[in-house]
Design an enzyme around this catalytic site. Structure first.
Site, PDB file in Angstrom:
ATOM      1  N   GLU B 210       0.874  -1.167   0.000  1.00 51.90           N
ATOM      2  CA  GLU B 210       0.000   0.000   0.000  1.00 51.90           C
ATOM      3  C   GLU B 210       0.910   1.216   0.000  1.00 51.90           C
ATOM      4  O   GLU B 210       1.456   1.593   1.042  1.00 51.90           O
ATOM      5  CB  GLU B 210      -0.890  -0.034   1.241  1.00 51.90           C
ATOM      6  CG  GLU B 210      -1.804  -1.265   1.299  1.00 51.90           C
ATOM      7  CD  GLU B 210      -3.124  -1.048   0.572  1.00 51.90           C
ATOM      8  OE1 GLU B 210      -3.618   0.099   0.573  1.00 51.90           O
ATOM      9  OE2 GLU B 210      -3.662  -2.010  -0.009  1.00 51.90           O
ATOM     10  N   CYS B 244      -2.436   9.217   2.752  1.00 50.32           N
ATOM     11  CA  CYS B 244      -1.999   8.658   1.475  1.00 50.32           C
ATOM     12  C   CYS B 244      -2.989   8.909   0.347  1.00 50.32           C
ATOM     13  O   CYS B 244      -2.623   8.924  -0.822  1.00 50.32           O
ATOM     14  CB  CYS B 244      -1.706   7.168   1.605  1.00 50.32           C
ATOM     15  SG  CYS B 244      -3.049   6.257   2.358  1.00 50.32           S
TER      16      CYS B 244
END
Lengths: 453, 453
Positions: B210, B244
């Site tokens: 990720e 993010c």
């Protein structure tokens, strides 16, 4: 970088968007079908030259199974491509939430020599179905099939989007320097590591279809004749050069005694009294593999077969009895027409033996007692499992085909191939209205808002 | 460092004992996690405040609420997720049992990040436990208070051998990565993602990465600017931009640029008051290094709003930059801070071309009243996930897979996707030892008759 031009050419075609419409994908897939039909004879001849593949086997594994995958894909592509709408939570009831299946871009498919058409074509079907461009790297070891693919595939597929690269280790190494959007590799674990390491440099996702020693447990309660046939079939298909072949047998001493005449009978039934003369028994693909296999014959004792002929790269269907875990045949994947039998005292010992070793691609258990089959299944781990038969679980396209641990990562066949080569993109399309519903999430965070939480 | 080998070895031995496999055990551990989150809420919020100056509201809603939701969902659904999944059979397998079995992979490694330090450990951990694995947890050392708390709390609530916590920085993580795991889930940046995948390649360990990137946000001329800008302001400046999936930069027509700035300014005042620095709801940059990094992105830029900084408290005011050049430093790397560049583009085509000329982002945002335009932007770009007419929100729908593509990552998780990520899907075909006549078709000797059939 000798392949940079080719890769960027494919990438330009990819960016043009031409592989994305369903009609395009269907047209390419149908062309693959025509390739299999038109070149059937050439495929049978090439694989016979490469490893003495019997035509019936070649027809089954290189043509029939591939056409089946094509049919499943063509029949279902429309559905597979659709956005998958997902359940929504309370807050999103008026929104549209779905998973969009998207191609990755330019993918690389590296195939091995043992099923040289099947093992590039079935992944390619999924890659095309998912809307990608692809570079295909067939194995140089099955050199006749390699030449056939290199010379004829471009007559069927759009050469702007699909290319074949030939060569050996140096060429493959250079090819792997390029950035791909997905890499699909079928081969051995050591090379799998090299491929994944190369992929890591570009953060390229991979599927690795590797191998290992597939154990085959035969319990004391079983129909010996049928077991022998099914095991012999799976072991000696393609002269044993099958990643999911039963690699070695685990059974009690009594069962080994009972199995031997049954195995002998099955081999004779399949290949006649002299398998060397049977058109239905293959040959070893190369001198190197032949010599490697011949060296394994010193394990245990040769109970059936054992004859070899270097000129023909022929190794007779062979069964080795009383093989020890320390014997050469138990140190590596056999990948040949040799079946070692390792004697164990009982099922628990068999399961411990299996679990002490790397997880295999396939695992087989034979018993008339379904509880025993289930016990072996539940207490072990493997890519796939087949009870009371060999190989057959991979012919059902609704089952995922792949390894675990050392035997690989990822899976394919049927829809799983399409999914492998697709990005599953989570999409939430919200309404611009109903802004008041959003107020609780905005600062300032008063005591009241905190209480609401 | 023998220590890592011992910790992982103990986890593996604990996994081999089989005790993490029964559903009752997994649910019991998940329930214990739930108790931990409820009983230790104050301590968790305090750690988040110490690390990131996270307000109680943000900390609770982003890191605790989501975790509790995931726990409740997983405990409720686990029996159905873990149940064997029967598959469609073909003619040859009609009488057989064919299904996909979900099995744990073994020992999983979860490496967390510092920006949402609790949830980015907990969400993967929940999925890994649910799938029956042992889990080694490595929280980020940068968010040191949360790391210390996780190391203290997990052993108090969970099985100590199955779920150990490893603390430390780069040397410790490097040592940990030399051990063999059966899956690694890493949340962090692209550069380290490559290192993790290369380490995983040595053991053929599957990975979920990720990562991040610059998540673009396109604002169409035809849209409710007040609403769009409020939603963007929320997503951009929460956690001081250290998210993010924050909208990294805006693409819009030059004619609406100043209106966008006005609307964001107004919203900022609404959210944080006149003096942002004294708002309890505005966070700080995690440390000096990142403070300096983000501050340096302002050099040479047209600051339309904000720009104030205070090194002692790692404070950077919510900042908007206008007429940003695509070649400037602020457009090179993921900003991960409260700085919002606006890059003018003259059309949606230009926006799409701009986006496609860069690495694939983790998230993509598009605001428009025109549904067709939104659909077009989604179809002509690629990203891990998308939210239309809002930001961030696709993260909160657990039925959507959450993950990246290309440089923004590989694999996905959340909800059932976590369970599947941490499970091995094993193909199982159980046949009968009888019914041998149906097998005769496939056995040699082959004949034309068999081929024709």
């Amino acid at each position: 970088n000798p392949y940079a031009g080719l890769v960027s050419h494919l990438r330009a075609s990819w960016l043009s968007g031409k592989t994305r419409p369903m009609e395009y994908r269907v047209a390419q897939l149908e062309a693959l079908g025509r390739f299999l039909d038109d070149k059937k004879q050439e495929i049978l001849e090439a694989t016979e030259l490469d490893m003495g593949k019997p035509s019936f086997e070649a027809f089954f594994s290189e043509i029939l199974l591939c056409k089946n995958e094509l049919n499943v894909t063509l029949n279902n592509l429309c559905n597979w491509m659709k956005d998958e709408h997902v359940d929504k939570n309370l807050v999103m009831q008026l929104d549209s939430a779905f998973i969009r299946k998207e191609p990755y871009g330019v993918v690389l498919i590296i195939a091995p020599w043992n099923y040289p058409i099947h093992l590039f074509l079935v992944p390619l079907i999924g890659a095309i179905a998912a809307g990608n461009c692809a570079i295909i790297k067939p194995s140089e070891i099955s050199k006749n099939t390699e030449r056939l693919i290199a010379e004829t595939l471009s007559c069927y597929l759009d050469s702007d989007c699909f290319a074949v690269v030939t060569g050996g280790v140096p060429e493959t190494t250079r090819l792997l320097e390029n950035k791909f959007d997905y890499i699909f590799f079928t081969g051995t674990p050591p090379v799998g590591r090299i491929v994944m390491t190369a992929a890591a440099k570009h953060l390229t996702p991979v599927t690795l279809e590797l191998g290992g020693k597939n154990p085959c447990y035969v319990s004391d309660t079983c129909d010996v004749t049928n077991v022998a046939r099914r095991v012999a079939w799976g072991r000696f298909f393609n002269a044993g050069q099958t990643c999911i072949a039963p690699d070695y047998l685990l059974c009690t001493l009594e069962m080994q005694e009972k199995l031997m005449p049954a195995l002998r009978a099955a081999i004779t039934e399949f290949f006649g009294p002299n398998p060397r003369e049977s058109p239905d028994f293959g040959r070893i693909v190369s001198d190197k593999q032949f010599r490697r296999l011949r060296a394994l014959l010193g394990s245990g004792r040769v109970a059936i077969g054992g004859q070899t002929d270097e000129a023909e790269r022929y190794i007779a269907p062979t069964v080795l009895a009383d093989v020890l875990p320390s014997d050469p045949a138990m140190q590596e994947e056999v990948f040949g027409p040799i079946l070692p039998i390792v004697v164990i005292a009982n099922m628990d010992e068999a399961i411990d033996f299996i679990n002490a070793r790397p997880r295999p691609l396939a695992l087989y258990a034979f018993s008339c007692d379904s509880k025993i089959v289930n016990q072996v299944l539940e207490r072990t781990s493997s890519g796939g499992f087949c009870g009371n038969d060999t190989l057959m679980h991979v012919t059902l396209t609704s089952l995922p085909f792949g390894g675990v641990g050392n035997s690989g990562l990822g899976k394919y066949h049927g829809k799983f191939t399409f999914d492998t080569f697709s990005l599953h993109r989570g999409c939430l399309h919200r309404t611009m209205g109903l802004e008041t519903l959003n107020t609780p999430r905005y600062p300032p965070y008063t005591q009241q808002k905190l209480g609401l939480l | 460092m023998e220590k890592m080998q011992q910790i992982v070895g103990r986890a593996r031995a604990a996994f081999r004992s089989g005790r993490s496999r029964p559903l009752e055990f997994r649910i019991q551990q998940l329930k214990a996690l739930e108790r931990m989150v409820q009983e230790k809420e104050k301590e968790i919020l305090a750690a988040l405040k110490a690390d990131l100056n996270k307000s109680g509201y943000n900390a609770y809603s982003h890191e605790i609420l989501g975790v509790l939701g995931e726990l409740a969902l997983t405990m409720e659904k686990l029996p159905s997720w873990a149940a064997p999944q029967p598959v469609k059979k073909n003619l040859l397998t009609l009488r057989d049992e064919a299904y996909i079995g979900y099995e744990p992979l073994g020992v999983v490694l979860v490496i967390g990040a510092w920006n949402y330090p609790f949830v980015l450990i907990m969400q993967p951990l929940i999925g890994a436990i649910a799938a029956g694995n042992a889990v080694v947890v490595k929280p980020s050392e940068v968010s040191e208070n949360t790391a210390r708390l996780v190391a203290e709390l997990l052993p108090q609530y969970l099985d100590k051998e199955l779920y150990p916590v490893v603390t430390g920085g780069v040397p410790e993580t490097t040592e940990l990565l030399t051990q063999r795991f059966d899956h690694i889930l890493y949340t962090g940046n692209t550069a380290v993602g490559k290192i993790v995948m290369a380490a995983a390649a040595k053991h053929l360990t599957p990975v979920t990465l990720e990562l991040g990137g610059k998540s673009p946000c396109y604002i169409d001329k035809d849209c409710d600017l007040a609403v769009a800008c409020r939603r963007i302001t929320w997503g951009k400046y929460m956690n001081c931009g250290q998210t993010c999936i924050a909208p990294d930069y805006i693409l819009c027509d030059p004619s609406i640029q100043s209106k966008v700035v006005e609307n964001i300014k107004a919203t900022l005042k609404e959210f944080y008051g006149e003096d942002v620095k004294s708002s309890p709801d505005y966070e700080r940059i995690i440390n000096q290094r990142h403070f300096k990094r983000v501050k340096s992105l302002l050099e040479g830029q047209k600051i339309a709003h904000g720009g104030e900084t205070d090194e002692a408290s790692c404070f950077i005011a919510p900042t908007i930059l206008t007429d940003v050049s695509p070649d400037s430093k602020v457009m090179e790397e993921e900003i991960f801070g409260p700085v919002l560049p606006i890059v003018p583009v003259k059309s949606v085509e230009e926006a799409i071309e701009f986006i496609n000329g860069r690495e694939k982002p983790l998230a993509l945002y598009v605001f428009s009243n025109n549904k067709q335009l939104i659909k077009r932007v989604i179809s002509e770009t690629s990203s891990g996930g998308v939210t239309g007419n809002d930001v961030i929100m696709h993260f909160f729908l657990s039925t959507l897979p959450f993950g990246g593509v290309g440089h923004s990552g590989m694999g996905a998780y959340h909800g059932k996707h976590s369970f599947e990520t941490f499970s091995h899907r094993r193909a199982c075909l159980i046949k009968d030892l009888k019914m041998e006549s149906t097998n005769k078709m496939r056995y040699p000797p082959g004949s034309q008759k068999k081929v024709d059939w």
